[in-house]
Scaffold this motif. Structure first.
Motif, PDB file in Angstrom:
ATOM      1  N   LEU A 155       0.898  -0.981  -0.112  1.00 41.56           N
ATOM      2  CA  LEU A 155      -0.007  -0.080  -0.017  1.00 41.56           C
ATOM      3  C   LEU A 155       1.070   1.368   0.001  1.00 41.56           C
ATOM      4  O   LEU A 155       1.899   1.489   0.802  1.00 41.56           O
ATOM      5  CB  LEU A 155      -1.020   0.001   1.250  1.00 41.56           C
ATOM      6  CG  LEU A 155      -1.693   1.320   1.555  1.00 41.56           C
ATOM      7  CD1 LEU A 155      -2.740   1.583   0.472  1.00 41.56           C
ATOM      8  CD2 LEU A 155      -2.338   1.247   2.956  1.00 41.56           C
ATOM      9  N   VAL A 156       0.582   2.162  -0.980  1.00 41.96           N
ATOM     10  CA  VAL A 156       1.405   3.357  -0.958  1.00 41.96           C
ATOM     11  C   VAL A 156       0.418   4.471  -1.109  1.00 41.96           C
ATOM     12  O   VAL A 156      -0.494   4.708  -1.924  1.00 41.96           O
ATOM     13  CB  VAL A 156       2.310   3.567  -2.394  1.00 41.96           C
ATOM     14  CG1 VAL A 156       3.094   4.858  -2.420  1.00 41.96           C
ATOM     15  CG2 VAL A 156       3.245   2.164  -2.348  1.00 41.96           C
ATOM     16  N   VAL A 157       0.378   5.329  -0.188  1.00 39.63           N
ATOM     17  CA  VAL A 157      -0.522   6.484   0.186  1.00 39.63           C
ATOM     18  C   VAL A 157       0.489   7.910   0.039  1.00 39.63           C
ATOM     19  O   VAL A 157       1.136   7.772   0.869  1.00 39.63           O
ATOM     20  CB  VAL A 157      -1.306   6.453   1.223  1.00 39.63           C
ATOM     21  CG1 VAL A 157      -2.126   7.676   1.366  1.00 39.63           C
ATOM     22  CG2 VAL A 157      -2.076   5.096   1.411  1.00 39.63           C
ATOM     23  N   LYS A 158       0.261   8.850  -0.721  1.00 35.94           N
ATOM     24  CA  LYS A 158       1.017  10.105  -0.958  1.00 35.94           C
ATOM     25  C   LYS A 158       0.071  10.980  -0.405  1.00 35.94           C
ATOM     26  O   LYS A 158      -0.780  11.576  -1.322  1.00 35.94           O
ATOM     27  CB  LYS A 158       1.562  10.068  -2.376  1.00 35.94           C
ATOM     28  CG  LYS A 158       2.593   9.230  -2.882  1.00 35.94           C
ATOM     29  CD  LYS A 158       3.087   9.396  -4.158  1.00 35.94           C
ATOM     30  CE  LYS A 158       4.254   8.384  -4.503  1.00 35.94           C
ATOM     31  NZ  LYS A 158       4.985   8.952  -5.816  1.00 35.94           N
ATOM     32  N   ALA A 159       0.413  11.588   0.834  1.00 37.95           N
ATOM     33  CA  ALA A 159      -0.431  12.753   1.186  1.00 37.95           C
ATOM     34  C   ALA A 159      -0.080  14.073   0.633  1.00 37.95           C
ATOM     35  O   ALA A 159       1.313  14.543   0.443  1.00 37.95           O
ATOM     36  CB  ALA A 159      -0.162  12.804   2.777  1.00 37.95           C
ATOM     37  N   GLY A 160      -0.915  14.906  -0.062  1.00 38.55           N
ATOM     38  CA  GLY A 160      -0.650  16.154  -0.587  1.00 38.55           C
ATOM     39  C   GLY A 160      -0.149  17.194   0.156  1.00 38.55           C
ATOM     40  O   GLY A 160       0.438  18.213  -0.367  1.00 38.55           O
ATOM     41  N   ASP A 161      -0.730  17.379   1.408  1.00 36.54           N
ATOM     42  CA  ASP A 161      -0.439  18.440   2.118  1.00 36.54           C
ATOM     43  C   ASP A 161       1.005  18.293   2.768  1.00 36.54           C
ATOM     44  O   ASP A 161       1.581  19.220   3.098  1.00 36.54           O
ATOM     45  CB  ASP A 161      -1.524  18.560   3.392  1.00 36.54           C
ATOM     46  CG  ASP A 161      -1.753  17.190   3.969  1.00 36.54           C
ATOM     47  OD1 ASP A 161      -1.179  16.185   3.516  1.00 36.54           O
ATOM     48  OD2 ASP A 161      -2.464  17.274   5.077  1.00 36.54           O
ATOM     49  N   ASN A 162       1.445  16.984   3.112  1.00 37.44           N
ATOM     50  CA  ASN A 162       2.754  16.890   4.000  1.00 37.44           C
ATOM     51  C   ASN A 162       2.983  15.420   3.790  1.00 37.44           C
ATOM     52  O   ASN A 162       2.476  14.486   3.854  1.00 37.44           O
ATOM     53  CB  ASN A 162       2.455  17.247   5.251  1.00 37.44           C
ATOM     54  CG  ASN A 162       3.971  17.417   5.960  1.00 37.44           C
ATOM     55  OD1 ASN A 162       4.904  16.987   5.653  1.00 37.44           O
ATOM     56  ND2 ASN A 162       3.872  18.179   7.192  1.00 37.44           N
ATOM     57  N   ALA A 163       4.546  15.423   3.258  1.00 34.74           N
ATOM     58  CA  ALA A 163       5.180  14.196   3.021  1.00 34.74           C
ATOM     59  C   ALA A 163       5.071  13.170   4.252  1.00 34.74           C
ATOM     60  O   ALA A 163       5.143  12.035   4.276  1.00 34.74           O
ATOM     61  CB  ALA A 163       6.485  14.099   2.310  1.00 34.74           C
ATOM     62  N   LYS A 164       5.103  13.778   5.465  1.00 37.41           N
ATOM     63  CA  LYS A 164       5.159  12.917   6.559  1.00 37.41           C
ATOM     64  C   LYS A 164       3.943  12.141   6.845  1.00 37.41           C
ATOM     65  O   LYS A 164       3.899  11.150   7.502  1.00 37.41           O
ATOM     66  CB  LYS A 164       5.558  13.852   7.832  1.00 37.41           C
ATOM     67  CG  LYS A 164       4.360  14.749   8.232  1.00 37.41           C
ATOM     68  CD  LYS A 164       4.649  15.479   9.435  1.00 37.41           C
ATOM     69  CE  LYS A 164       3.440  16.320   9.866  1.00 37.41           C
ATOM     70  NZ  LYS A 164       3.908  17.116  11.083  1.00 37.41           N
TER      71      LYS A 164
END
Length: 214
Positions: free
Chosen positions: A100-109
């Motif tokens: 599972l790969v989730v990339k948050a657009g607001d903050n990479a953390k």
């Protein structure tokens, strides 16, 4: 009764500090409850539920089998995302690793890159063991036993054909007697001579005993 101004100022400062502390607690609790990825993997499917992400940013999610195909191609979402129907895993006879790969657009953390193992389903084990085929083969041997009496007729015929064979030498015996060329004639003559000699020897011994008695 009059209250000094200094006491009013102290009470106001204390109230302002309390409000600031409460606001800070709310703000610190906000990010802790945000960006919550929840997913589960079984032997046959994957379920996904992403909540409390930033609606003002562009977020991305991808689900794939390590070394295999994508179960969910890269998909953009806003605040929330969930699989309405579970993602189906391919049939497998050994464990699979799901990523599972989730990339948050607001903050990479707040981004996620995790894996889970999909076990082998018990129903997918090689169950088609032909146990019922063995009893079906056993009755097939019974007709073979019924065919065995057929070869028994052959030895009976050979025995009947071999019986008349000894009758042939019996027909040749009288032919030799009629011609006088039988090899038994010298034997018969020798036996007669032996009988005569034995009889003469017996008479001689009897007479000798009588003369010895007188």
């Amino acid at each position: 009764m009059t209250i000094p101004r200094r006491s009013w100022r102290g009470a106001g400062a204390f109230a302002a500090a309390a409000v600031v502390g409460l606001a800070g607690g709310v703000l610190s609790a906000g990010p802790a409850a945000a960006h919550t990825p929840t997913w589960a993997v079984t032997c046959s499917e994957v379920t996904l539920n992403l909540t409390a992400y930033s609606a003002d940013a562009t977020n991305e999610v991808t689900v794939s089998v390590v070394g295999g195909d994508d179960l969910l191609a890269t998909t953009q979402f806003g605040r929330d995302f969930s699989t309405k129907t579970p993602l189906q895993l391919p049939e497998h006879d050994k464990e699979l690793t799901v990523r599972l790969v989730v990339k948050a657009g607001d903050n990479a953390k707040y981004s996620v890159d995790a894996t889970k193992t999909a076990p082998v389903c018990e129903d997918e084990t090689p169950s088609p063991t032909p146990t019922e085929a063995t009893p079906s083969e056993t009755p097939s041997t019974e007709p073979s036993a019924s065919e065995t009496p057929e070869p028994s007729a052959t030895p009976s015929e050979t025995a009947t054909e071999a019986a008349p064979a000894p009758a042939e030498p019996s027909t040749s015996a009288p032919d030799l007697a009629e011609t006088g060329s039988s090899s038994a004639t010298p034997v018969i003559g020798g036996a007669a001579l032996a009988v005569l000699l034995a009889g003469g020897g017996i008479l001689w011994s009897v007479r000798k005993r009588r003369s010895a008695q007188h």
